[in-house]
Scaffold this active site. Structure first.
Site, PDB file in Angstrom:
ATOM      1  N   GLU A  44      -5.179  -4.927  10.498  1.00 42.08           N
ATOM      2  CA  GLU A  44      -4.110  -3.820  10.709  1.00 42.08           C
ATOM      3  C   GLU A  44      -4.505  -3.035  11.838  1.00 42.08           C
ATOM      4  OE1 GLU A  44      -2.325  -2.666   6.626  1.00 42.08           O
ATOM      5  OE2 GLU A  44      -3.798  -1.177   7.259  1.00 42.08           O
ATOM      6  N   GLY A  87       2.569   2.528  10.818  1.00 43.33           N
ATOM      7  CA  GLY A  87       3.634   3.436  10.920  1.00 43.33           C
ATOM      8  C   GLY A  87       4.386   3.980  11.974  1.00 43.33           C
ATOM      9  N   GLU A 120      -6.768   4.883   7.656  1.00 42.31           N
ATOM     10  CA  GLU A 120      -6.563   6.188   7.366  1.00 42.31           C
ATOM     11  C   GLU A 120      -7.675   6.690   6.872  1.00 42.31           C
ATOM     12  OE1 GLU A 120      -2.843   5.289   5.422  1.00 42.31           O
ATOM     13  OE2 GLU A 120      -1.981   5.029   7.353  1.00 42.31           O
ATOM     14  N   HIS A 148      -9.463   1.195   4.917  1.00 46.22           N
ATOM     15  CA  HIS A 148      -8.393   1.266   5.614  1.00 46.22           C
ATOM     16  C   HIS A 148      -8.476   2.341   6.888  1.00 46.22           C
ATOM     17  CE1 HIS A 148      -4.108   2.360   6.572  1.00 46.22           C
ATOM     18  NE2 HIS A 148      -3.633   1.392   5.884  1.00 46.22           N
ATOM     19  N   SER A 192       3.689  -1.721  10.471  1.00 43.29           N
ATOM     20  CA  SER A 192       4.913  -2.118  10.841  1.00 43.29           C
ATOM     21  C   SER A 192       5.815  -3.441  10.409  1.00 43.29           C
ATOM     22  CB  SER A 192       5.081  -1.722  12.100  1.00 43.29           C
ATOM     23  OG  SER A 192       4.657  -0.409  12.339  1.00 43.29           O
ATOM     24  N   LYS A 202       0.264   4.186  -0.264  1.00 43.97           N
ATOM     25  CA  LYS A 202      -0.496   5.496   0.312  1.00 43.97           C
ATOM     26  C   LYS A 202      -0.376   6.597  -0.575  1.00 43.97           C
ATOM     27  CE  LYS A 202      -0.113   3.233   4.658  1.00 43.97           C
ATOM     28  NZ  LYS A 202      -0.139   3.254   6.146  1.00 43.97           N
ATOM     29  N   ASN A 240       0.668  -1.166   0.023  1.00 41.57           N
ATOM     30  CA  ASN A 240       0.035  -0.141   0.185  1.00 41.57           C
ATOM     31  C   ASN A 240       0.776   1.278   0.014  1.00 41.57           C
ATOM     32  OD1 ASN A 240      -1.827   1.983   0.469  1.00 41.57           O
ATOM     33  ND2 ASN A 240      -2.548   1.328   2.706  1.00 41.57           N
TER      34      ASN A 240
END
Ligand code: 13P
Length: 256
Positions: A172, A178, A102, A100, A218, A12, A10
């Site tokens: 996730e 991250g 985000e 996701h 991560s 992003k 991904n």
């Protein structure tokens, strides 16, 4: 049954179209036949999808497959800025990430939105990669499994058993994305096992056995092997480590 592993990058909001072309060429160059048992998917931003398609078309032997990072559920119309599932299919996307964290956080995406997106994708023959994941507060309160299974139940609401066949699930944890922090492989596997049960209860034993479940958050060269060793983790949804060919292909290798 043995499930075919899948490792998806991904990207992003990273990489221009020309940078995407370069990275895809590097990935193709570092690809080894030993990875042939793994589905390898790159998910560039919308603006690089066409370049990805052209780059891969040029290399007819390329095993790489293309995914998008989001979609809108309507087939067409006055929806400024939106991209339909048919548009994604037109640029050779065979996968698309939905739900996701985000998108949920920065774009207010709801469980209902995720369900509509998943349905629009399966209608166009694109496999949704449906994401779920808890915050650190939910994990610390012991509510992880209930929270993520509710997210997945809601996301599957509009899918029949045959619609759901291509679906991929991705666990996730929000607090692992991250941050360099991860659950232990055993903790991640426990959640993935619960997601598998959820799929099994909804669509039957064979579907539960067949659905591919990815871990993301991560994941890197140092921890990929340990996640890959877990019985319910069938691959990775990789963020930061997917932006360089070497680290991404190391994770493909971990699952091969
Ligand atoms: P990182 O691998 O950068 O933690 O991101 C994971 C992720 O969000 C993939 O979708």
């Amino acid at each position: 049954m043995t499930r075919r592993p899948l490792v998806a990058g991904n990207w992003k909001m990273h990489k221009t179209a020309s940078e995407a072309t370069r990275l895809i060429q590097q990935l193709a160059y570092s690809y080894d036949d030993a990875y042939a048992g793994v589905d390898v998917v790159v998910c560039p931003p919308f603006t690089a999808l066409r370049s990805a398609q052209v780059t891969l078309d040029f290399d007819t032997n390329s095993p790489l497959r293309i995914g998008a990072q989001d979609v809108f559920w309507e087939p067409s119309g006055a929806y400024t800025g939106a991209i339909s599932a048919a548009m994604l299919r037109d640029v050779a996307c065979s996968f698309c990430i939905v739900g996701h964290s985000e998108r949920r956080k920065y774009f207010s995406e709801t469980d209902e939105d995720v369900a509509r997106k998943a349905a629009a994708l399966t209608g166009e023959g694109i496999a949704p990669i449906i994401c779920c994941g808890e915050t650190i507060e939910t994990r610390e309160s012991g509510g992880t499994v209930a929270f993520v299974t509710a997210q997945i139940e809601a996301a599957l609401a509009l899918l029949s058993a045959s619609d759901a066949e291509p679906v991929v699930l991705a666990y996730e944890p929000v607090w692992a994305i991250g941050t360099g922090r991860t659950p232990t492989p055993e903790q991640a596997d426990e959640v993935c096992a619960a997601l598998r049960d959820c799929f099994r209860e909804r669509y039957g034993a064979a579907a539960g056995e067949a659905v591919r479940i990815l871990y993301g958050g991560s994941m890197n060269i140092g921890n990929g092997d340990a996640f890959a060793a877990m019985p319910n983790i069938d691959g990775g949804l990789v963020g930061g480590a997917s932006l360089e060919a070497e680290s991404f292909m190391a994770l493909v290798k971990a699952f091969s």
